[in-house]
Design a protein around this motif. Structure first.
Motif, PDB file in Angstrom:
ATOM      1  N   ARG A  20       0.830  -1.213   0.000  1.00  0.00           N
ATOM      2  CA  ARG A  20       0.000   0.000   0.000  1.00  0.00           C
ATOM      3  C   ARG A  20       0.861   1.259   0.000  1.00  0.00           C
ATOM      4  N   ALA A  21       1.995   1.185   0.700  1.00  0.00           N
ATOM      5  CA  ALA A  21       2.862   2.364   0.796  1.00  0.00           C
ATOM      6  C   ALA A  21       3.749   2.555  -0.433  1.00  0.00           C
ATOM      7  N   LEU A  22       4.258   1.445  -0.975  1.00  0.00           N
ATOM      8  CA  LEU A  22       5.272   1.534  -2.032  1.00  0.00           C
ATOM      9  C   LEU A  22       4.825   0.971  -3.379  1.00  0.00           C
ATOM     10  N   ASN A  23       3.683   0.252  -3.383  1.00  0.00           N
ATOM     11  CA  ASN A  23       3.213  -0.403  -4.613  1.00  0.00           C
ATOM     12  C   ASN A  23       4.233  -1.400  -5.160  1.00  0.00           C
ATOM     13  N   GLY A  24       4.929  -2.087  -4.244  1.00  0.00           N
ATOM     14  CA  GLY A  24       5.918  -3.071  -4.655  1.00  0.00           C
ATOM     15  C   GLY A  24       7.310  -2.470  -4.757  1.00  0.00           C
ATOM     16  N   ALA A  25       8.283  -3.337  -5.035  1.00  0.00           N
ATOM     17  CA  ALA A  25       9.674  -2.908  -5.209  1.00  0.00           C
ATOM     18  C   ALA A  25      10.033  -3.045  -6.687  1.00  0.00           C
ATOM     19  N   TYR A  26      10.705  -2.027  -7.202  1.00  0.00           N
ATOM     20  CA  TYR A  26      10.994  -1.982  -8.631  1.00  0.00           C
ATOM     21  C   TYR A  26      12.496  -1.868  -8.882  1.00  0.00           C
ATOM     22  N   GLY A  27      12.898  -2.287 -10.085  1.00  0.00           N
ATOM     23  CA  GLY A  27      14.292  -2.153 -10.480  1.00  0.00           C
ATOM     24  C   GLY A  27      14.737  -0.717 -10.367  1.00  0.00           C
ATOM     25  N   GLY A  28      15.890  -0.502  -9.747  1.00  0.00           N
ATOM     26  CA  GLY A  28      16.398   0.844  -9.542  1.00  0.00           C
ATOM     27  C   GLY A  28      16.067   1.429  -8.188  1.00  0.00           C
ATOM     28  N   ASP A  29      15.160   0.772  -7.449  1.00  0.00           N
ATOM     29  CA  ASP A  29      14.817   1.255  -6.107  1.00  0.00           C
ATOM     30  C   ASP A  29      15.952   0.973  -5.127  1.00  0.00           C
ATOM     31  N   LEU A  30      16.206   1.907  -4.219  1.00  0.00           N
ATOM     32  CA  LEU A  30      17.087   1.684  -3.074  1.00  0.00           C
ATOM     33  C   LEU A  30      16.250   1.961  -1.839  1.00  0.00           C
ATOM     34  N   ILE A  31      15.961   0.918  -1.080  1.00  0.00           N
ATOM     35  CA  ILE A  31      15.064   1.021   0.064  1.00  0.00           C
ATOM     36  C   ILE A  31      15.864   0.783   1.340  1.00  0.00           C
ATOM     37  N   MET A  32      15.902   1.785   2.213  1.00  0.00           N
ATOM     38  CA  MET A  32      16.630   1.653   3.472  1.00  0.00           C
ATOM     39  C   MET A  32      15.709   1.116   4.567  1.00  0.00           C
ATOM     40  N   ILE A  33      16.200   0.116   5.291  1.00  0.00           N
ATOM     41  CA  ILE A  33      15.504  -0.432   6.451  1.00  0.00           C
ATOM     42  C   ILE A  33      16.358  -0.082   7.663  1.00  0.00           C
ATOM     43  N   ALA A  34      15.931   0.913   8.428  1.00  0.00           N
ATOM     44  CA  ALA A  34      16.753   1.426   9.525  1.00  0.00           C
ATOM     45  C   ALA A  34      16.031   1.273  10.855  1.00  0.00           C
ATOM     46  N   ALA A  35      16.758   0.817  11.870  1.00  0.00           N
ATOM     47  CA  ALA A  35      16.208   0.672  13.221  1.00  0.00           C
ATOM     48  C   ALA A  35      17.366   0.533  14.195  1.00  0.00           C
ATOM     49  N   LYS A  36      17.064   0.640  15.482  1.00  0.00           N
ATOM     50  CA  LYS A  36      18.088   0.483  16.508  1.00  0.00           C
ATOM     51  C   LYS A  36      18.491  -0.980  16.646  1.00  0.00           C
ATOM     52  N   THR A  37      19.591  -1.216  17.343  1.00  0.00           N
ATOM     53  CA  THR A  37      20.094  -2.569  17.553  1.00  0.00           C
ATOM     54  C   THR A  37      19.069  -3.427  18.286  1.00  0.00           C
ATOM     55  N   GLY A  38      18.921  -4.657  17.812  1.00  0.00           N
ATOM     56  CA  GLY A  38      18.126  -5.637  18.538  1.00  0.00           C
ATOM     57  C   GLY A  38      16.625  -5.581  18.333  1.00  0.00           C
ATOM     58  N   VAL A  39      16.163  -4.808  17.347  1.00  0.00           N
ATOM     59  CA  VAL A  39      14.711  -4.726  17.143  1.00  0.00           C
ATOM     60  C   VAL A  39      14.227  -5.599  15.985  1.00  0.00           C
ATOM     61  N   GLY A  40      15.147  -6.314  15.320  1.00  0.00           N
ATOM     62  CA  GLY A  40      14.720  -7.288  14.318  1.00  0.00           C
ATOM     63  C   GLY A  40      14.933  -6.901  12.871  1.00  0.00           C
ATOM     64  N   LYS A  41      15.950  -6.085  12.568  1.00  0.00           N
ATOM     65  CA  LYS A  41      16.205  -5.713  11.170  1.00  0.00           C
ATOM     66  C   LYS A  41      16.541  -6.939  10.331  1.00  0.00           C
ATOM     67  N   THR A  42      17.450  -7.772  10.835  1.00  0.00           N
ATOM     68  CA  THR A  42      17.851  -8.955  10.074  1.00  0.00           C
ATOM     69  C   THR A  42      16.695  -9.933   9.958  1.00  0.00           C
ATOM     70  N   GLY A  43      15.935 -10.115  11.032  1.00  0.00           N
ATOM     71  CA  GLY A  43      14.770 -11.002  10.972  1.00  0.00           C
ATOM     72  C   GLY A  43      13.792 -10.539   9.912  1.00  0.00           C
ATOM     73  N   PHE A  44      13.552  -9.241   9.839  1.00  0.00           N
ATOM     74  CA  PHE A  44      12.653  -8.696   8.830  1.00  0.00           C
ATOM     75  C   PHE A  44      13.210  -8.924   7.428  1.00  0.00           C
TER      76      PHE A  44
END
Length: 209
Positions: A20-44
């Motif tokens: 709903r927010a991004l309408n999918g991921a497309y070629g050329g996109d650079l999407i940052m996933i940022a969070a503090k340590t230990g909140v599950g970035k790698t799990g996500f």
């Protein structure tokens, strides 16, 4: 690449809020996933890889700077096998003999799915930017197809012989990853760490100065 799938019975799996927010991921996109340590970035990120490459059969490359491949695989497959990741990683299954046999069967099925999937995973302790770019190109050349890349994480990346400030180096890394996403025509998901102030931390080299 859609973040979610809706089946004929109306059930949905994945991350519909991202669609709903991004309408999918497309070629050329650079999407940052940022969070503090230990909140599950790698799990996500592993959940993204599982959704893209297991359920939708997209070719993906996951490069990680901290975990061993066996740890990444254990965490990746634990949800599919419905067992704890440590049980897979160390081979010590808990429960009655009947429960252990059932877990062994589910783990074997999960590994078969992984073997048949289009996901490539590697651990790269030191991740200079040029190396990350070269490896991504190698994966695409080897398999003649690459649909997405996950970089876990940008704080371990550095530019060779750089005397830039923290933010200049982070900006340069981000710019070149964006260019790589456009060159390879794939979305790149870049994990980043936030500090206690909520700011994105810079590259490893500059953090140590």
């Amino acid at each position: 690449i859609p973040f979610s799938i809706t089946y004929e019975d109306g059930s949905t799996v994945g991350f519909p809020s991202l669609d709903r927010a991004l309408n999918g991921a497309y070629g050329g996109d650079l999407i940052m996933i940022a969070a503090k340590t230990g909140v599950g970035k790698t799990g996500f990120a592993l959940n993204l890889a599982r959704h893209f490459s297991f359920l939708q059969e997209y070719r993906g490359y996951y490069m990680n700077t901290e975990m061993r491949v066996v740890e990444m695989e254990s965490r990746l497959l634990a949800k599919i096998a419905n067992v704890k990741a440590n049980e897979i990683m160390y081979g010590r299954l808990e429960g009655t003999q009947e429960e252990i046999r059932a877990k062994e069967q589910r783990i074997a099925m999960a590994f078969d799915k992984y073997k048949d999937s289009k996901l490539v995973m590697s651990r790269i302790p030191d991740l200079p930017l040029h190396k990350a770019k070269g490896l991504a190109r190698q994966v695409k050349s080897r398999y003649d197809k690459l649909d997405y890349i996950i970089v876990d994480y940008v704080g371990r990346m550095e530019i060779a012989n750089s005397n830039m400030s923290t933010w200049d180096e982070l900006y340069e890394i981000t710019k070149e990853l964006k260019e790589l996403a456009m060159l390879l025509d794939v979305p790149i998901f870049m994990l980043a760490q936030r500090n206690q102030m909520g700011e994105v931390e810079g590259a490893k080299k500059m953090m140590n100065e």
